[in-house]
Enzyme design. Structure first.
Site, short mmCIF file in Angstrom:
data_model
loop_
_atom_site.label_atom_id
_atom_site.label_comp_id
_atom_site.label_asym_id
_atom_site.label_seq_id
_atom_site.Cartn_x
_atom_site.Cartn_y
_atom_site.Cartn_z
N SER A 49 0.85 -1.18 0.00
CA SER A 49 0.00 0.00 0.00
C SER A 49 0.89 1.24 0.00
O SER A 49 1.75 1.39 -0.86
CB SER A 49 -0.95 -0.03 1.21
N ASP B 165 -8.80 -5.25 -5.90
CA ASP B 165 -8.42 -4.00 -5.22
C ASP B 165 -9.01 -2.81 -5.99
O ASP B 165 -8.71 -2.60 -7.16
CB ASP B 165 -6.89 -3.89 -5.18
N HIS C 212 -7.97 -4.45 -1.34
CA HIS C 212 -6.70 -3.83 -0.97
C HIS C 212 -6.09 -4.48 0.27
O HIS C 212 -4.87 -4.53 0.41
CB HIS C 212 -6.92 -2.34 -0.75
#
Length: 529
Positions: A247, A473, A510
């Site tokens: 991330s 995601d 995610h």
């Protein structure tokens, strides 16, 4: 202001009491209720100031017959809970202040006394970096892995003797694990701008002994990485075996290689990107706006007062929507309601709503609101394209010259340390015949990466790199990782491994990097060797 707030609370209590005087919730009964009692003397001043009357009926028009309302007023337990929390925070000891202590336990702290010049002109005269380590550094100091965190994570990626609580990547780190502590010395830091031990907005400005609050300077991902490499210098680590992150950490991992190409042996970037794209910027902007609109935010100067917990809760709920996927939620929650035997409510009612409400409530006092603003803005500013890097370099050189003339710190309210709104608001641009993008023009997301980005990543051509993405995601879509992998290859990197997990492999969106030990952990372990 305090008396006024308590007046509003008293008004709401009186209203609620009169509504529920029958002992039943109006949601569970259609029986007419008695009229709301007249305001007490305590409530009257608030009414004169236009305070809202929750659960009260609209004012009758002149000459209107005095009849009962057609339906009972709705109850709002979700708002009652927020008001109760505010009252409890208000009642905390003034000696300690209501602002929570943001900590995840014991850490090591590197205190750098040398100033850090930031990309947008700000300066930290000195700063702390909180960090934790696992494994042992070998004799030639060549087995170090720098693990970069996501937006709100601390340095506590794995349990330690000083802090046995499970870390945010607990199952991925350890003997024989994804980051094998029998082989590697793993270092994880809390980024500057954060609130878990590293210098951030809640820290004390050494210049005046007051908290920085929103006097804290604007940050970039590169600023955070430079601070991390100061720590590496202090630990005597000249070159990393690998830079690993997911991330926001995936962004930092790439930035580490761009800034210090001779000091990074391998790069792992999971669910990250090389430049922030409009959708993720928009979602973070929305979170910041919700937070800043909380009256308790007070333009960032809420320390020692009631923190903007309601805004933080809503911001986290928005963020949580982007962290998971629709197919996963369809399986977990479907259209089920928390209690189908009760009438629908405007407060959390569906299971998905109660899940989001819980996620926001759990987070709202565990992370500093100003840190959320600054760190998320740094994510928005991220762009490893050549032109952005060139402009940032020129700006830093100019600022260095200014600081040599002015001294070690900016003098006064220096506008170069702040960002301002554009002079003109955005206006829709109609498409033109020469191919300019209009409002309805399609955008190809899997086409060749822009040359600017290819050139910006050229410094990574000799660094083996693993780029991972997840099809489910929505915050960092898989095409963004494909863009990174393609740009690296076009820049001349012949050792790029690109792994994309399909929706069949992972529906966690995610958050897959936190949950999928088999696919994510296995790929990282294989790549590191």
């Amino acid at each position: 202001m305090k008396a006024q707030r308590y007046g509003i609370t008293a008004l709401r209590r009186v209203s609620s009491t009169s509504i529920h005087s029958s002992g039943e919730s109006p949601l569970c009964s259609l029986r007419p209720r008695s009229r709301i009692a007249a305001p007490t003397s305590l409530q009257a001043p608030n009414l004169r100031h236009g305070a809202r009357q929750l659960h009260s009926q609209p004012a009758r028009r002149s000459g209107q017959p005095q009849t009962e309302a057609s339906n009972p007023a709705m109850a709002f337990p979700c708002l009652d809970a927020i008001e109760t929390k505010s009252a409890k925070l208000e009642a905390r000891s003034l000696s300690t202040g209501p602002e929570p202590t943001y900590t995840t336990g014991a850490t090591e702290v590197f205190r750098c006394k040398e100033s850090l010049l930031l990309d947008w002109g700000g300066v930290l005269p000195e700063f702390d970096v909180a960090y934790e380590t696992w494994g042992k550094l070998n004799a030639d100091r060549s087995n170090a892995i720098l693990l970069h965190t996501g937006l709100s994570a601390s340095s506590h990626a794995h349990s330690t003797e000083k802090n046995p609580q499970p870390g945010w990547w607990e199952k991925f780190i350890g003997p024989g694990g994804c980051l094998d502590t029998d082989k590697y010395f793993v270092i994880c830091t809390n980024v500057i701008g954060g609130c878990f031990g590293s210098t951030g907005p809640s820290s004390i400005d050494p210049a005046d002994g007051q908290r920085y609050a929103t006097r804290f300077p604007i940050l970039t991902m590169e600023d955070m990485v430079r601070a991390q490499f100061r720590l590496l210098d202090n630990l005597g680590i000249e070159k990393l075996y690998a830079s690993v992150g997911s991330s926001m950490g995936g962004m930092q991992s790439l930035a580490a290689g761009v800034l210090f190409p001779t000091r990074v042996g391998r790069i792992v970037s999971i669910s990250g990107c090389a430049r922030s794209h409009p959708y993720s910027i928009a979602m973070r902007h929305t979170q910041r706006q919700v937070l800043m609109m909380d009256p308790n935010w007070n333009r960032g100067f809420y320390y020692g007062k009631v923190p903007p917990h309601a805004g933080m809760k809503l911001a986290r709920e928005i963020a949580t929507v982007t962290y998971r996927s629709g197919p996963e939620w369809e399986q977990r929650f479907g259209r089920r309601r928390a209690d189908p035997n009760k009438p629908p409510a405007l407060c959390p009612d569906f299971l998905i709503e109660t899940y989001l409400d819980h996620a926001g409530e759990k987070f709202c006092l565990t992370y500093d609101p100003n840190s959320l603003l600054y760190v998320s803005k740094a994510m928005d500013l991220f762009d490893l394209g050549l032109e952005n890097r060139r402009v940032a370099t020129d700006r830093r050189k100019e600022r260095e010259t200014q600081l040599k003339q002015l001294g070690s710190r900016p003098q006064g309210n220096d506008p170069s340390c702040s960002l301002t709104l554009p002079d003109l608001p955005y206006a829709e641009q109609p498409g033109s015949s020469d191919g300019e993008l209009g409002a309805s023009s399609p955008v190809a997301v899997d086409s060749r990466p822009p040359e600017d980005l290819v050139m910006g990543l050229a410094g990574l051509r000799d660094i083996p790199t693993l780029v991972m993405g997840v099809a489910s995601d929505i915050l960092f879509p898989a095409w963004q990782q494909r863009e990174v992998a393609n740009a690296l290859r076009l820049a001349g990197n012949r050792n790029v491994a690109h792994v994309e997990l399909s929706e069949e492999q992972s529906m966690f969106g995610h958050d897959t990097f936190l949950l999928d030990l088999k696919n994510v952990g296995g790929a990282v372990n294989n790549f590191l060797g």
